[in-house]
Scaffold this motif. Sequence first.
Motif, PDB file in Angstrom:
ATOM      1  N   THR A 128       0.811  -1.206   0.000  1.00 34.89           N
ATOM      2  CA  THR A 128       0.000   0.000   0.000  1.00 34.89           C
ATOM      3  C   THR A 128       0.848   1.261   0.000  1.00 34.89           C
ATOM      4  O   THR A 128       0.371   2.323  -0.384  1.00 34.89           O
ATOM      5  N   THR A 129       2.108   1.194   0.435  1.00 34.65           N
ATOM      6  CA  THR A 129       2.930   2.401   0.500  1.00 34.65           C
ATOM      7  C   THR A 129       3.904   2.499  -0.660  1.00 34.65           C
ATOM      8  O   THR A 129       4.719   3.406  -0.694  1.00 34.65           O
ATOM      9  N   ALA A 130       3.842   1.559  -1.603  1.00 38.21           N
ATOM     10  CA  ALA A 130       4.760   1.617  -2.739  1.00 38.21           C
ATOM     11  C   ALA A 130       4.379   2.798  -3.641  1.00 38.21           C
ATOM     12  O   ALA A 130       3.203   3.063  -3.888  1.00 38.21           O
ATOM     13  N   VAL A 131       5.386   3.517  -4.115  1.00 39.43           N
ATOM     14  CA  VAL A 131       5.145   4.637  -5.020  1.00 39.43           C
ATOM     15  C   VAL A 131       6.048   4.495  -6.230  1.00 39.43           C
ATOM     16  O   VAL A 131       7.120   3.903  -6.162  1.00 39.43           O
ATOM     17  N   GLY A 132       5.612   5.053  -7.348  1.00 36.71           N
ATOM     18  CA  GLY A 132       6.427   5.077  -8.550  1.00 36.71           C
ATOM     19  C   GLY A 132       7.263   6.341  -8.600  1.00 36.71           C
ATOM     20  O   GLY A 132       7.060   7.287  -7.823  1.00 36.71           O
ATOM     21  N   LEU A 133       8.191   6.381  -9.538  1.00 32.12           N
ATOM     22  CA  LEU A 133       9.045   7.556  -9.656  1.00 32.12           C
ATOM     23  C   LEU A 133       8.241   8.820  -9.968  1.00 32.12           C
ATOM     24  O   LEU A 133       8.577   9.901  -9.497  1.00 32.12           O
ATOM     25  N   ASP A 134       7.175   8.672 -10.773  1.00 34.72           N
ATOM     26  CA  ASP A 134       6.379   9.850 -11.121  1.00 34.72           C
ATOM     27  C   ASP A 134       5.723  10.483  -9.907  1.00 34.72           C
ATOM     28  O   ASP A 134       5.416  11.677  -9.905  1.00 34.72           O
ATOM     29  N   ASP A 135       5.496   9.692  -8.852  1.00 37.96           N
ATOM     30  CA  ASP A 135       4.879  10.226  -7.635  1.00 37.96           C
ATOM     31  C   ASP A 135       5.822  11.145  -6.867  1.00 37.96           C
ATOM     32  O   ASP A 135       5.384  11.864  -5.959  1.00 37.96           O
ATOM     33  N   ASP A 140       9.599  18.030  -2.490  1.00 40.37           N
ATOM     34  CA  ASP A 140      10.880  18.629  -2.135  1.00 40.37           C
ATOM     35  C   ASP A 140      11.971  17.568  -2.054  1.00 40.37           C
ATOM     36  O   ASP A 140      11.721  16.431  -1.657  1.00 40.37           O
ATOM     37  N   ALA A 141      13.171  17.955  -2.421  1.00 44.29           N
ATOM     38  CA  ALA A 141      14.325  17.066  -2.299  1.00 44.29           C
ATOM     39  C   ALA A 141      15.507  17.872  -1.794  1.00 44.29           C
ATOM     40  O   ALA A 141      15.604  19.079  -2.043  1.00 44.29           O
ATOM     41  N   ALA A 156      20.293  13.131  -4.441  1.00 46.14           N
ATOM     42  CA  ALA A 156      19.386  13.882  -3.568  1.00 46.14           C
ATOM     43  C   ALA A 156      18.451  12.935  -2.846  1.00 46.14           C
ATOM     44  O   ALA A 156      18.200  11.810  -3.297  1.00 46.14           O
ATOM     45  N   LYS A 157      17.955  13.389  -1.722  1.00 45.25           N
ATOM     46  CA  LYS A 157      17.024  12.607  -0.910  1.00 45.25           C
ATOM     47  C   LYS A 157      15.651  13.260  -0.973  1.00 45.25           C
ATOM     48  O   LYS A 157      15.517  14.466  -0.774  1.00 45.25           O
ATOM     49  N   VAL A 158      14.634  12.444  -1.245  1.00 46.30           N
ATOM     50  CA  VAL A 158      13.271  12.951  -1.303  1.00 46.30           C
ATOM     51  C   VAL A 158      12.381  12.030  -0.473  1.00 46.30           C
ATOM     52  O   VAL A 158      12.559  10.817  -0.463  1.00 46.30           O
ATOM     53  N   ILE A 159      11.444  12.615   0.257  1.00 46.52           N
ATOM     54  CA  ILE A 159      10.522  11.867   1.117  1.00 46.52           C
ATOM     55  C   ILE A 159       9.178  11.781   0.414  1.00 46.52           C
ATOM     56  O   ILE A 159       8.613  12.808   0.017  1.00 46.52           O
ATOM     57  N   ASP A 160       8.658  10.554   0.233  1.00 48.65           N
ATOM     58  CA  ASP A 160       7.366  10.415  -0.439  1.00 48.65           C
ATOM     59  C   ASP A 160       6.215  10.681   0.537  1.00 48.65           C
ATOM     60  O   ASP A 160       6.428  10.993   1.711  1.00 48.65           O
ATOM     61  N   ARG A 161       5.015  10.545   0.048  1.00 48.41           N
ATOM     62  CA  ARG A 161       3.832  10.897   0.861  1.00 48.41           C
ATOM     63  C   ARG A 161       3.625   9.968   2.043  1.00 48.41           C
ATOM     64  O   ARG A 161       2.856  10.278   2.951  1.00 48.41           O
ATOM     65  N   HIS A 162       4.311   8.818   2.047  1.00 48.12           N
ATOM     66  CA  HIS A 162       4.215   7.886   3.165  1.00 48.12           C
ATOM     67  C   HIS A 162       5.354   8.064   4.166  1.00 48.12           C
ATOM     68  O   HIS A 162       5.447   7.311   5.126  1.00 48.12           O
ATOM     69  N   GLY A 163       6.214   9.050   3.916  1.00 43.72           N
ATOM     70  CA  GLY A 163       7.328   9.288   4.820  1.00 43.72           C
ATOM     71  C   GLY A 163       8.547   8.435   4.542  1.00 43.72           C
ATOM     72  O   GLY A 163       9.486   8.417   5.342  1.00 43.72           O
TER      73      GLY A 163
END
Length: 209
Positions: A128-135, A140-141, A156-163
């Motif tokens: 359920t927390t898997a995201v694709g690159l487009d997401d 912010d990164a 760079a480090k980027v945090i997705d919507r699931h943290g």
Amino acid sequence: MTLLEPHNLPFLIAFGALAVIALLQLTGVSEVVEGAGEFDAPDGLEVGGFGEALTTLLGLGRVPLLIWLAMLLFTFATVGVIGQAVLTGVLGAPLSAGWAALLAGAAALPLNGIAVRPLAAIMPQDETTAVGLDDLVRRDAEIQIGTARAGSPARAKVIDRHGQAHFVMVEPHDQTLELNAGDTVLLVRREGQTFFGVHYESPLLGLGT
């Protein structure tokens, strides 16, 4: 018969590797390793029928790769040590280390695939927390290592919507600019595995000044 005997060497190494993975998990280094190793398949590329059947049999993709590997090492070492003990009791002597490792590996792969299934059932967040690159676009990164220039991306480090943290390669959207380590950028687009970012300062930073 002990684990330190020569015919059990492959299984001793497997237990040692398992201990290293456990240490990585405890120290949090495993998150960086898994993040750095995250890659999406090229657009339009799909796994064929045989490949899909093979990954299903092995249990790949059901749990995080590092957990799958740890379970495989444990299964391989356990099957090997028990198998050598049984053979010693029945035949009076164990197999050589090479043959034992080969047979234990052949048995461990499907057994590990079976063992992974109940574990995956109690870890629904992995799906359920898997995201694709487009997401990751429009997020912010922070530039971690190096200086990003046109044609020369920086890590760079980027945090997705699931943290969850992802580590990506970023170039400046404005090809005349540079992005330095510590800069915060907004990812505005991507081409393949490379993202393009715009340096900016959040308006919230000026509040209260």
